[in-house]
Design a protein around this motif. Structure first.
Motif, short mmCIF file in Angstrom:
data_model
loop_
_atom_site.label_atom_id
_atom_site.label_comp_id
_atom_site.label_asym_id
_atom_site.label_seq_id
_atom_site.Cartn_x
_atom_site.Cartn_y
_atom_site.Cartn_z
N ASP A 24 0.87 -1.08 -0.05
CA ASP A 24 -0.25 0.00 0.00
C ASP A 24 0.88 1.21 0.07
O ASP A 24 1.78 1.46 0.97
N SER A 26 -0.39 4.49 -0.25
CA SER A 26 -1.49 5.68 0.12
C SER A 26 -0.88 6.61 0.67
O SER A 26 -1.26 7.81 0.72
N SER A 92 -16.43 0.44 -3.15
CA SER A 92 -15.39 0.14 -2.38
C SER A 92 -14.40 1.30 -2.24
O SER A 92 -14.12 1.79 -3.57
N ASN A 94 -11.31 0.87 -1.81
CA ASN A 94 -10.27 0.08 -2.14
C ASN A 94 -10.51 -0.25 -3.55
O ASN A 94 -11.29 -1.27 -3.88
N TRP A 160 -7.74 7.05 -7.78
CA TRP A 160 -6.69 6.28 -7.09
C TRP A 160 -5.15 6.37 -7.70
O TRP A 160 -4.21 5.77 -7.48
N ARG A 171 -3.87 2.85 -2.77
CA ARG A 171 -4.92 1.68 -2.68
C ARG A 171 -6.07 2.35 -2.13
O ARG A 171 -7.20 1.65 -2.35
N ASN A 172 -6.21 3.54 -1.45
CA ASN A 172 -7.41 4.08 -0.87
C ASN A 172 -7.76 5.43 -1.72
O ASN A 172 -6.74 6.00 -2.23
#
Length: 271
Positions: A24, A26, A92, A94, A160, A171-172
């Motif tokens: 990740d 992020s 989502s 994600n 993203w 990822r978020n």
């Protein structure tokens, strides 16, 4: 146009497949001055995923749900591909887990889309089965403004995408608030590129105070994502292009969805 049109090389435009990383990223991959976004704040946001060797799926672009079985995105995202390659994730924050997944039955890109200068950069994806609407999955209404967006309008973009050309995706889901600027001012920022009233331009709010942060505008993975007008929570734009992935001095250019309502409605009526 008073000046002859010059085409910027691909390295100067926000294009291509994003870089996928195992961890990740992020904390580093974000819009400059952005904040992490809950999917309930943007339940219309979807991730456009493409099958890679039938082993895993790569995030290529964003999009927005305008009907339970219809997603709007940039024509650049799907140009030259086949429907069978695509999966769409909704519900989502994600892009690679959770929510609902749908296959793409067919898609339609604008017949006058020009890949080089990004005019008519709009497409519709028709899903094999509709999304189940609820708290995390909703369709967004397209704005019915009859006049052009002005500097009095603020809007929010979500995505993203990578922080730079060679960096990982976040990822978020993240969001960025923008100030809409006049198309003439936008054209002044891009003297060698084509801009028109079929586009909307936005710049970051208070960008100076983020000067020493990881510089972020739009990048690979953000293209095709929605621009929401904040006052009425309606869709006004589709992320289309910008000058480099981390350039904080130039505006972001969006397809002006309102200018394509006749095209959208005519294709919705026959599909």
């Amino acid at each position: 146009m008073s000046n002859p049109l010059k085409i910027l090389p691909d390295s100067k435009l926000v294009i291509g497949l994003p870089v996928i990383c195992p961890r990740d990223s992020s904390n580093n991959a974000r819009f400059i001055g952005s904040q992490q976004s809950d999917i309930q704040k943007a339940p219309y946001q979807v991730a456009l995923l493409i099958n890679h060797w039938q082993k895993f799926q790569i995030l290529v672009c964003g999009g927005a749900i305008i009907r339970p079985n219809v997603v709007i995105t940039a024509a650049y995202c799907i140009h030259g591909t086949t429907s069978a390659k695509w999966r769409v994730r909704a519900g989502s924050a994600n892009y690679n887990s959770g929510g609902q997944i749908a296959n793409v039955k067919t898609y339609i890109e604008h017949s006058e889309f020009d890949k080089l200068i990004r005019v008519n950069d709009v497409a519709l994806l028709f899903l094999s089965s509709p999304f189940s609407l609820g708290t995390n999955v909703k369709a967004i209404n397209i704005s019915m403004y009859t006049s052009d967006m002005t500097s009095s309008n603020n809007a929010t973009a979500t995505g993203w995408g990578s922080p730079q050309v060679d960096k990982c995706l976040t990822r978020n889901l993240r969001e960025l608030t923008l100030k809409i600027i006049d198309i003439k001012n936008c054209s002044a920022s891009y003297p060698d590129k084509f801009t028109s009233n079929n586009m909307i331009c936005g710049k970051r709010l208070n960008s100076a105070k983020y000067l020493f942060e990881n510089r972020r505008t739009i990048c690979r993975g953000d293209i095709g994502g929605p621009l929401r007008e904040n006052e009425n929570n309606t869709l006004i734009g589709i992320i289309s292009w910008g000058n480099g992935c981390a350039n904080i001095n130039n505006p972001i250019v969006f397809t002006n969805v309102m200018k394509y309502m006749d095209w959208i409605n005519s294709n919705l009526s026959v599909n």
